[in-house]
Design a protein around this motif. Structure first.
Motif, PDB file in Angstrom:
ATOM      1  N   ALA A   6       0.836  -1.204   0.000  1.00  0.00           N
ATOM      2  CA  ALA A   6       0.000   0.000   0.000  1.00  0.00           C
ATOM      3  C   ALA A   6       0.870   1.253   0.000  1.00  0.00           C
ATOM      4  O   ALA A   6       0.565   2.236  -0.707  1.00  0.00           O
ATOM      5  CB  ALA A   6      -0.928  -0.004   1.210  1.00  0.00           C
ATOM      6  N   MET A   7       1.959   1.236   0.755  1.00  0.00           N
ATOM      7  CA  MET A   7       2.886   2.379   0.746  1.00  0.00           C
ATOM      8  C   MET A   7       3.517   2.550  -0.634  1.00  0.00           C
ATOM      9  O   MET A   7       3.646   3.671  -1.136  1.00  0.00           O
ATOM     10  CB  MET A   7       3.986   2.170   1.797  1.00  0.00           C
ATOM     11  N   GLN A   8       3.912   1.447  -1.251  1.00  0.00           N
ATOM     12  CA  GLN A   8       4.526   1.517  -2.578  1.00  0.00           C
ATOM     13  C   GLN A   8       3.547   2.076  -3.607  1.00  0.00           C
ATOM     14  O   GLN A   8       3.900   2.914  -4.432  1.00  0.00           O
ATOM     15  CB  GLN A   8       5.003   0.123  -3.004  1.00  0.00           C
ATOM     16  N   VAL A   9       2.299   1.622  -3.528  1.00  0.00           N
ATOM     17  CA  VAL A   9       1.288   2.098  -4.472  1.00  0.00           C
ATOM     18  C   VAL A   9       0.997   3.575  -4.228  1.00  0.00           C
ATOM     19  O   VAL A   9       0.921   4.380  -5.170  1.00  0.00           O
ATOM     20  CB  VAL A   9      -0.001   1.254  -4.350  1.00  0.00           C
ATOM     21  N   PHE A  10       0.849   3.954  -2.968  1.00  0.00           N
ATOM     22  CA  PHE A  10       0.545   5.345  -2.646  1.00  0.00           C
ATOM     23  C   PHE A  10       1.665   6.282  -3.129  1.00  0.00           C
ATOM     24  O   PHE A  10       1.391   7.315  -3.755  1.00  0.00           O
ATOM     25  CB  PHE A  10       0.354   5.495  -1.139  1.00  0.00           C
ATOM     26  N   ASN A  17       1.474  11.311 -10.207  1.00  0.00           N
ATOM     27  CA  ASN A  17       0.295  12.183 -10.220  1.00  0.00           C
ATOM     28  C   ASN A  17      -0.843  11.574 -11.028  1.00  0.00           C
ATOM     29  O   ASN A  17      -1.618  12.284 -11.675  1.00  0.00           O
ATOM     30  CB  ASN A  17       0.643  13.574 -10.766  1.00  0.00           C
ATOM     31  N   SER A  18      -0.939  10.262 -10.978  1.00  0.00           N
ATOM     32  CA  SER A  18      -1.964   9.594 -11.786  1.00  0.00           C
ATOM     33  C   SER A  18      -2.167   8.162 -11.297  1.00  0.00           C
ATOM     34  O   SER A  18      -1.189   7.428 -11.108  1.00  0.00           O
ATOM     35  CB  SER A  18      -1.553   9.582 -13.258  1.00  0.00           C
ATOM     36  N   PHE A  19      -3.407   7.765 -11.121  1.00  0.00           N
ATOM     37  CA  PHE A  19      -3.706   6.370 -10.800  1.00  0.00           C
ATOM     38  C   PHE A  19      -3.358   5.466 -11.979  1.00  0.00           C
ATOM     39  O   PHE A  19      -2.837   4.364 -11.800  1.00  0.00           O
ATOM     40  CB  PHE A  19      -5.193   6.221 -10.444  1.00  0.00           C
ATOM     41  N   THR A  20      -3.669   5.941 -13.176  1.00  0.00           N
ATOM     42  CA  THR A  20      -3.429   5.132 -14.375  1.00  0.00           C
ATOM     43  C   THR A  20      -1.948   4.899 -14.601  1.00  0.00           C
ATOM     44  O   THR A  20      -1.500   3.768 -14.839  1.00  0.00           O
ATOM     45  CB  THR A  20      -4.039   5.817 -15.604  1.00  0.00           C
ATOM     46  N   THR A  35      -8.469   0.547  -5.375  1.00  0.00           N
ATOM     47  CA  THR A  35      -8.916  -0.181  -4.187  1.00  0.00           C
ATOM     48  C   THR A  35      -7.887  -0.119  -3.070  1.00  0.00           C
ATOM     49  O   THR A  35      -8.223   0.072  -1.892  1.00  0.00           O
ATOM     50  CB  THR A  35      -9.199  -1.654  -4.546  1.00  0.00           C
ATOM     51  N   ILE A  36      -6.593  -0.250  -3.423  1.00  0.00           N
ATOM     52  CA  ILE A  36      -5.538  -0.211  -2.413  1.00  0.00           C
ATOM     53  C   ILE A  36      -5.506   1.145  -1.723  1.00  0.00           C
ATOM     54  O   ILE A  36      -5.380   1.233  -0.492  1.00  0.00           O
ATOM     55  CB  ILE A  36      -4.173  -0.532  -3.069  1.00  0.00           C
ATOM     56  N   ILE A  37      -5.649   2.233  -2.503  1.00  0.00           N
ATOM     57  CA  ILE A  37      -5.636   3.571  -1.895  1.00  0.00           C
ATOM     58  C   ILE A  37      -6.860   3.769  -1.011  1.00  0.00           C
ATOM     59  O   ILE A  37      -6.766   4.325   0.091  1.00  0.00           O
ATOM     60  CB  ILE A  37      -5.569   4.658  -2.978  1.00  0.00           C
ATOM     61  N   GLN A  38      -8.003   3.310  -1.455  1.00  0.00           N
ATOM     62  CA  GLN A  38      -9.217   3.438  -0.640  1.00  0.00           C
ATOM     63  C   GLN A  38      -9.083   2.659   0.663  1.00  0.00           C
ATOM     64  O   GLN A  38      -9.447   3.165   1.741  1.00  0.00           O
ATOM     65  CB  GLN A  38     -10.422   2.932  -1.436  1.00  0.00           C
ATOM     66  N   ASN A  39      -8.553   1.440   0.590  1.00  0.00           N
ATOM     67  CA  ASN A  39      -8.369   0.633   1.801  1.00  0.00           C
ATOM     68  C   ASN A  39      -7.339   1.266   2.729  1.00  0.00           C
ATOM     69  O   ASN A  39      -7.478   1.209   3.961  1.00  0.00           O
ATOM     70  CB  ASN A  39      -7.934  -0.786   1.429  1.00  0.00           C
ATOM     71  N   LEU A  40      -6.289   1.867   2.146  1.00  0.00           N
ATOM     72  CA  LEU A  40      -5.263   2.517   2.959  1.00  0.00           C
ATOM     73  C   LEU A  40      -5.863   3.707   3.709  1.00  0.00           C
ATOM     74  O   LEU A  40      -5.602   3.883   4.921  1.00  0.00           O
ATOM     75  CB  LEU A  40      -4.107   2.969   2.074  1.00  0.00           C
ATOM     76  N   PHE A  43      -7.997   2.405   6.483  1.00  0.00           N
ATOM     77  CA  PHE A  43      -7.174   1.863   7.572  1.00  0.00           C
ATOM     78  C   PHE A  43      -6.587   2.989   8.425  1.00  0.00           C
ATOM     79  O   PHE A  43      -6.568   2.897   9.666  1.00  0.00           O
ATOM     80  CB  PHE A  43      -6.054   1.009   6.983  1.00  0.00           C
ATOM     81  N   LEU A  44      -6.120   4.072   7.764  1.00  0.00           N
ATOM     82  CA  LEU A  44      -5.513   5.185   8.493  1.00  0.00           C
ATOM     83  C   LEU A  44      -6.564   6.121   9.097  1.00  0.00           C
ATOM     84  O   LEU A  44      -6.250   6.914   9.994  1.00  0.00           O
ATOM     85  CB  LEU A  44      -4.596   5.988   7.565  1.00  0.00           C
ATOM     86  N   GLY A  45      -7.777   6.054   8.583  1.00  0.00           N
ATOM     87  CA  GLY A  45      -8.843   6.914   9.079  1.00  0.00           C
ATOM     88  C   GLY A  45      -8.695   8.356   8.663  1.00  0.00           C
ATOM     89  O   GLY A  45      -9.142   9.263   9.381  1.00  0.00           O
ATOM     90  N   THR A  46      -8.091   8.587   7.504  1.00  0.00           N
ATOM     91  CA  THR A  46      -7.909   9.960   7.011  1.00  0.00           C
ATOM     92  C   THR A  46      -7.798   9.947   5.501  1.00  0.00           C
ATOM     93  O   THR A  46      -7.404   8.948   4.891  1.00  0.00           O
ATOM     94  CB  THR A  46      -6.639  10.612   7.611  1.00  0.00           C
ATOM     95  N   ARG A  47      -8.168  11.069   4.887  1.00  0.00           N
ATOM     96  CA  ARG A  47      -8.025  11.198   3.442  1.00  0.00           C
ATOM     97  C   ARG A  47      -6.594  11.615   3.123  1.00  0.00           C
ATOM     98  O   ARG A  47      -6.057  12.545   3.721  1.00  0.00           O
ATOM     99  CB  ARG A  47      -9.013  12.229   2.900  1.00  0.00           C
ATOM    100  N   LEU A  48      -6.001  10.937   2.163  1.00  0.00           N
ATOM    101  CA  LEU A  48      -4.623  11.219   1.766  1.00  0.00           C
ATOM    102  C   LEU A  48      -4.538  12.062   0.502  1.00  0.00           C
ATOM    103  O   LEU A  48      -3.578  12.825   0.325  1.00  0.00           O
ATOM    104  CB  LEU A  48      -3.853   9.912   1.537  1.00  0.00           C
ATOM    105  N   LEU A  49      -5.533  11.923  -0.352  1.00  0.00           N
ATOM    106  CA  LEU A  49      -5.502  12.583  -1.661  1.00  0.00           C
ATOM    107  C   LEU A  49      -6.804  13.313  -1.934  1.00  0.00           C
ATOM    108  O   LEU A  49      -7.884  12.803  -1.624  1.00  0.00           O
ATOM    109  CB  LEU A  49      -5.266  11.557  -2.780  1.00  0.00           C
TER     110      LEU A  49
END
Length: 334
Positions: A6-10, A17-20, A35-40, A43-49
């Motif tokens: 999840a850290m690597q994907v984030f 600057n792109s999911f694609t 899905t990985i970003i949404q789950n992350l 899990f953290l309980g905060t919006r990252l992006l």
């Protein structure tokens, strides 16, 4: 949830600057990245992006988390590399980009040597003259010519791009030979313009340790190296290309050097990579290898003079001068 993945994907989403583009560089389906970003975030309980249809941006929490992820992933890679270095050769996909001229004339002929030393590295070599955004495009390192402006990147100088002012004999017979910089006012040049900005590139000379730029008048402007040199060969005007590109034409007499005592300003050649790649063993071995390769080439290491190279071999790896074709020119800027 695999938190390391999840850290690597984030971090890759942020860097590109792109999911694609993150999905492409990680060889994952785009839906998986989302899905990985949404789950992350859950899990953290905060919006990252912050996401919109046009752009992504980090939230304050996302920016803080990104910085920590970069450090953690670098520590993990360093730890793994420390155990692997003694018993395992570097492996994996390595994305490189460089000017087409350098790739075709110097790097590709020597790639068998690199592959023999590092057979487990899957090298993806891009040959392009456009500026490459390493982070957004997921490129591990690039070879760049000219001044480097992005301070967020690590650069290692590996060579020198030396130019030459020259013209076809037909042009010289018609217009004469310039003897001074002032004489250039009365001459025509084939101008080269940047594909990125459309700006005509001035001629540049090193005079008494200072750079002197000269705007040249011309009847034709091009943004392609083959066209640039061809126009010079056809007598359209003076040209100022890199020496290693036109050496065969100088040797054959199809081009003649002008203003030999006023050399164009040399430009550094650097291999550049993001800070986050500096611990990667595959990047490290490639950088060391290409630095050694440039050092073996007088025309690109700054050790060759025109008089010497016109009478001796072009590359030290060759027993005789190669039949060089005019390659694509880089835009000479980082």
């Amino acid at each position: 949830m695999d938190r390391l993945q999840a850290m690597q994907v984030f971090t890759r989403v942020v860097d590109t600057n792109s999911f694609t583009r993150a999905a492409e560089t990680l060889d994952l389906p785009r839906a998986s990245v989302t899905t990985i970003i949404q789950n992350l975030e859950a899990f953290l309980g905060t919006r990252l992006l912050h996401r919109t249809t046009r752009r992504l941006s980090l939230t304050p929490d996302g920016a803080a988390y990104y910085e920590r992820c970069v450090r953690i992933l670098a520590d993990v890679e360093e730890t793994e590399a420390s155990f692997q270095s003694g018993n395992k050769k570097p492996s994996g996909k390595l994305r490189i980009d460089m000017p087409g001229s350098i790739g075709r004339l110097l790097v590709i002929p020597a790639l068998c040597e690199f592959h023999t030393k590092y057979p487990d590295i899957d090298l993806q070599l891009g040959l392009s003259d456009r500026p490459v955004d390493l982070l957004q495009e997921g490129v591990d390192c690039v070879v760049r010519v000219g001044a480097l402006q992005d301070s967020s990147l690590v650069a290692r100088r590996i060579g020198l791009f030396e130019g030459v002012s020259c013209a076809a004999p037909t042009y010289v017979e018609r217009a004469g030979i310039p003897q001074t910089l002032e004489d250039l006012e009365h001459h025509k040049a084939v101008n080269y313009f940047s594909s990125r900005t459309g700006r005509i590139m001035d001629w540049s000379f090193l005079v008494d340790g200072k750079e002197i730029e000269v705007k040249m008048k011309g009847l034709v402007s091009v943004n392609d190296a083959d066209a640039y040199v061809t126009c010079g060969l056809e007598g359209f005007g003076l040209i100022q290309p890199p020496l290693f590109m036109v050496l065969p034409h100088l040797r054959s007499g199809q081009l003649v050097e002008v203003l030999p005592d006023l050399k164009p300003l040399p430009m550094p050649i650097s291999v550049v990579y993001p800070h986050s790649r500096h611990l990667s063993s595959k990047v490290r071995v490639f950088v060391d290898w290409i630095a050694e390769l440039f050092d073996r080439c007088p025309l690109l290491s700054g050790r060759a003079s025109l008089d010497k190279t016109c009478s001796q071999r072009t590359f030290e790896q060759k027993e005789s001068a190669p039949d060089l074709k005019t390659p694509v020119m880089s835009e000479w800027v980082a």
